[in-house]
Design an enzyme around this catalytic site. Structure first.
Site, PDB file in Angstrom:
ATOM      1  N   TYR A  27     -14.820  21.040 -12.566  1.00 37.34           N
ATOM      2  CA  TYR A  27     -15.309  19.695 -12.859  1.00 37.34           C
ATOM      3  C   TYR A  27     -16.429  19.337 -11.861  1.00 37.34           C
ATOM      4  O   TYR A  27     -16.265  19.521 -10.643  1.00 37.34           O
ATOM      5  CB  TYR A  27     -14.106  18.753 -12.718  1.00 37.34           C
ATOM      6  CG  TYR A  27     -14.403  17.301 -12.943  1.00 37.34           C
ATOM      7  CD1 TYR A  27     -14.820  16.842 -14.190  1.00 37.34           C
ATOM      8  CD2 TYR A  27     -14.245  16.383 -11.910  1.00 37.34           C
ATOM      9  CE1 TYR A  27     -15.071  15.501 -14.388  1.00 37.34           C
ATOM     10  CE2 TYR A  27     -14.494  15.034 -12.112  1.00 37.34           C
ATOM     11  CZ  TYR A  27     -14.911  14.609 -13.359  1.00 37.34           C
ATOM     12  OH  TYR A  27     -15.165  13.280 -13.553  1.00 37.34           O
ATOM     13  N   ASP A  80      -6.612  22.403 -10.951  1.00 36.23           N
ATOM     14  CA  ASP A  80      -6.872  21.154 -11.673  1.00 36.23           C
ATOM     15  C   ASP A  80      -6.278  21.343 -13.061  1.00 36.23           C
ATOM     16  O   ASP A  80      -6.779  22.126 -13.869  1.00 36.23           O
ATOM     17  CB  ASP A  80      -8.383  20.889 -11.737  1.00 36.23           C
ATOM     18  CG  ASP A  80      -8.691  19.533 -12.372  1.00 36.23           C
ATOM     19  OD1 ASP A  80      -7.935  19.111 -13.277  1.00 36.23           O
ATOM     20  OD2 ASP A  80      -9.697  18.902 -11.985  1.00 36.23           O
ATOM     21  N   LYS A 133      -6.904  10.836 -17.984  1.00 32.42           N
ATOM     22  CA  LYS A 133      -7.052  11.528 -19.259  1.00 32.42           C
ATOM     23  C   LYS A 133      -5.758  11.455 -20.081  1.00 32.42           C
ATOM     24  O   LYS A 133      -5.457  10.422 -20.643  1.00 32.42           O
ATOM     25  CB  LYS A 133      -7.497  12.971 -18.998  1.00 32.42           C
ATOM     26  CG  LYS A 133      -8.708  13.091 -18.035  1.00 32.42           C
ATOM     27  CD  LYS A 133     -10.025  12.850 -18.720  1.00 32.42           C
ATOM     28  CE  LYS A 133     -11.204  12.676 -17.780  1.00 32.42           C
ATOM     29  NZ  LYS A 133     -11.503  13.779 -16.891  1.00 32.42           N
ATOM     30  N   ARG A 185       0.819  -1.217   0.000  1.00 33.92           N
ATOM     31  CA  ARG A 185       0.000   0.000   0.000  1.00 33.92           C
ATOM     32  C   ARG A 185       0.852   1.266   0.000  1.00 33.92           C
ATOM     33  O   ARG A 185       0.453   2.289  -0.522  1.00 33.92           O
ATOM     34  CB  ARG A 185      -0.943  -0.012   1.218  1.00 33.92           C
ATOM     35  CG  ARG A 185      -1.658   1.296   1.436  1.00 33.92           C
ATOM     36  CD  ARG A 185      -2.896   1.220   2.297  1.00 33.92           C
ATOM     37  NE  ARG A 185      -2.825   0.341   3.445  1.00 33.92           N
ATOM     38  CZ  ARG A 185      -2.172   0.617   4.590  1.00 33.92           C
ATOM     39  NH1 ARG A 185      -1.493   1.732   4.731  1.00 33.92           N
ATOM     40  NH2 ARG A 185      -2.195  -0.245   5.581  1.00 33.92           N
TER      41      ARG A 185
HETATM   42  C1  LIG Z   1     -12.204  13.679 -15.616  1.00 35.79           C
HETATM   43  C2  LIG Z   1     -11.777  14.797 -14.757  1.00 35.79           C
HETATM   44  C3  LIG Z   1     -11.533  14.589 -13.406  1.00 35.79           C
HETATM   45  C4  LIG Z   1     -11.825  13.278 -12.714  1.00 35.79           C
HETATM   46  O1  LIG Z   1     -11.065  12.233 -13.143  1.00 35.79           O
HETATM   47  P1  LIG Z   1     -11.553  10.709 -12.966  1.00 35.79           P
HETATM   48  O2  LIG Z   1     -10.298   9.953 -13.140  1.00 35.79           O
HETATM   49  O3  LIG Z   1     -12.586  10.480 -14.014  1.00 35.79           O
HETATM   50  O4  LIG Z   1     -12.125  10.577 -11.590  1.00 35.79           O
HETATM   51  C5  LIG Z   1     -11.064  15.651 -12.666  1.00 35.79           C
HETATM   52  N1  LIG Z   1     -10.875  16.865 -13.218  1.00 35.79           N
HETATM   53  C6  LIG Z   1     -11.129  17.103 -14.505  1.00 35.79           C
HETATM   54  C7  LIG Z   1     -10.905  18.473 -15.053  1.00 35.79           C
HETATM   55  C8  LIG Z   1     -11.589  16.088 -15.321  1.00 35.79           C
HETATM   56  O5  LIG Z   1     -11.874  16.331 -16.598  1.00 35.79           O
END
Ligand SMILES: *Cc1c(COP(=O)(O)O)cnc(C)c1O
Length: 408
Positions: free
Chosen positions: A129, A201, A226, A76
């Protein structure tokens, strides 16, 4: 378009990379190819191997007693696979350290909870988001944290919203769905002297085109799901921290028992090796497609900071070295039947959550339901497009037929 050179690989790395050339700052393409890798530690194997591990054995009582000094002591807490990815992402984000989480949404909630206590006040941009907004409304408030959403275009007007108990300001540049560009520098200038933690973010830029920490931001969060992954096949979050924030976030994530699986960590570091070249192509393809869309009579607005007439263009131009494949656009008011005919018949654009893979996506959106400090009053149907790595002429062909169906 060129990418500016970045700093040296983060010095805090504990897993060595292949020896860099001396006395020269490495370019970003070099950094993403080499950071976090040490083939000599794994029989010359190029990629860090996948370690599936929970128990780590200690050969003697003395070694067991000294285990707190061991970097690798329990699954972990991390393995060579996850440390390699952490170091590579830290190099990308120019961070002192990175904490990996099982999703981007978890990177958001962990960052918020690690930095806020009951009685604190958090300011969150109105274009964040969706799940970040929900975490503020439903989780933070439940734990006694005051939450206010702010107009992402507030700039230095943020000062008026700061209270004596404000501890954290959350930004997303550009924001989800509507892509307003927040003036990160102005917000940092207001936050820093007051000791307020700032978070960006940074998912949109993939960490390739924007380096929030170099602007004085404390924490850069990404959905590694992403662009870092780049292949739509894993869930991952990354929390990249400046020196003053890393230990706090790391310790908190440990207390929550947060960790990521070795196969996902492996795939993410593999995706990361090509992120710079992929991002340049996403930029080129998206720009071409956005310029084509701008000439369509059905399209009334495009939200993409890379376009010269976008309100966020000047901030983007100053602080970003490129644009990703994700942008928004608005089509004239239409009915559901026509919209369905348009999108259902697309051959190359998929419909679904997420983005950042090699493939193109399109999604009807409704920003009105994800706002509270500002109002989205633009008439027409909002869409979000992720432009992948296909031939743009094929994408345009597909969309052209889609617009024909929309008009029928
Ligand atoms: C998709 C996304 C997230 C969340 O990511 P996940 O891996 O789907 O939980 C956070 N911030 C932004 C800007 C996103 O587009």
């Amino acid at each position: 378009m060129s990418l500016s050179p970045t700093s040296d690989i983060a010095p805090s790395q504990t897993v060595a990379m292949t020896e860099p050339p001396r006395n020269r700052r490495l370019g970003l393409d070099t950094v993403v190819c080499h950071a976090g890798r040490d083939p000599s530690a794994h029989f010359g194997v190029v990629n860090p191997p996948v370690f599936h591990a929970s128990t780590i054995l200690f050969p003697t009582l003395a070694a067991l007693e000294a285990k707190a000094e061991q970097k690798i002591r329990y699954g972990r807490r991390g393995t060579p696979t996850t440390f390699a990815l952490e170091d590579a992402v830290s190099a990308l984000e120019e961070a002192a350290g990175t904490v990996l989480t099982p999703s981007g949404a978890n990177a958001i909630s962990t960052t918020l909870l690690a930095n806020l206590e009951p009685g604190d006040h958090a300011l969150i941009a109105d274009n964040v988001y969706g799940p970040c907004r929900h975490c503020g409304n439903e989780v933070l408030r439940r734990f006694g944290v005051e939450v206010d959403f702010y107009d992402p275009l507030v700039g230095s007007g943020i000062e008026a919203l700061i209270k004596p108990n404000t501890r954290l300001i959350w930004m997303e540049a550009p924001g989800s769905l509507t892509f307003e560009m927040t003036d990160v520098a102005a917000i940092v200038a207001a936050a820093r002297p007051r000791g307020i933690v700032t978070v960006v973010d940074n998912t949109w830029s993939g960490g390739v085109f924007f380096k929030p920490l170099t602007l004085g931001v404390d924490i850069s969060v990404q959905a590694g799901t992403k662009y870092i992954s780049g292949h739509s096949d894993l869930m991952l979050g990354t929390i990249s921290c400046a020196e003053g924030s890393y230990e706090r976030v790391k310790a908190f994530a440990q207390r929550l028992g947060i960790c990521v699986g070795p196969d996902d960590a492996y795939l993410a570091q593999r995706g990361l090796r090509t992120i710079a070249v992929r991002m340049r192509q996403h930029h080129a393809n998206a720009l071409e497609l956005a310029n084509w869309l701008a000439l369509r009579p059905e399209v009334t607005r495009i939200m993409y900071p890379a376009l010269e007439n976008d309100p966020g263009h000047s901030f983007w131009k100053t602080h970003f070295t490129g644009a990703s494949g994700l942008f928004g656009f608005v089509i004239r008011e239409t009915d559901r039947r026509r919209l369905a005919a348009m999108v259902d018949g697309l051959r190359l654009f998929g419909m679904g959550s997420s983005w950042g893979g090699y493939e193109s996506l399109v999604l009807p959106t409704d920003p009105r339901v994800l706002r509270s400090a500002t109002v989205w009053s633009e008439p027409g149907q909002c869409m979000r497009m992720h432009v992948g790595l296909e031939d743009v002429s094929d994408l345009i062909d597909d969309l052209e037929k889609g617009f024909e169906r929309l008009g029928r």
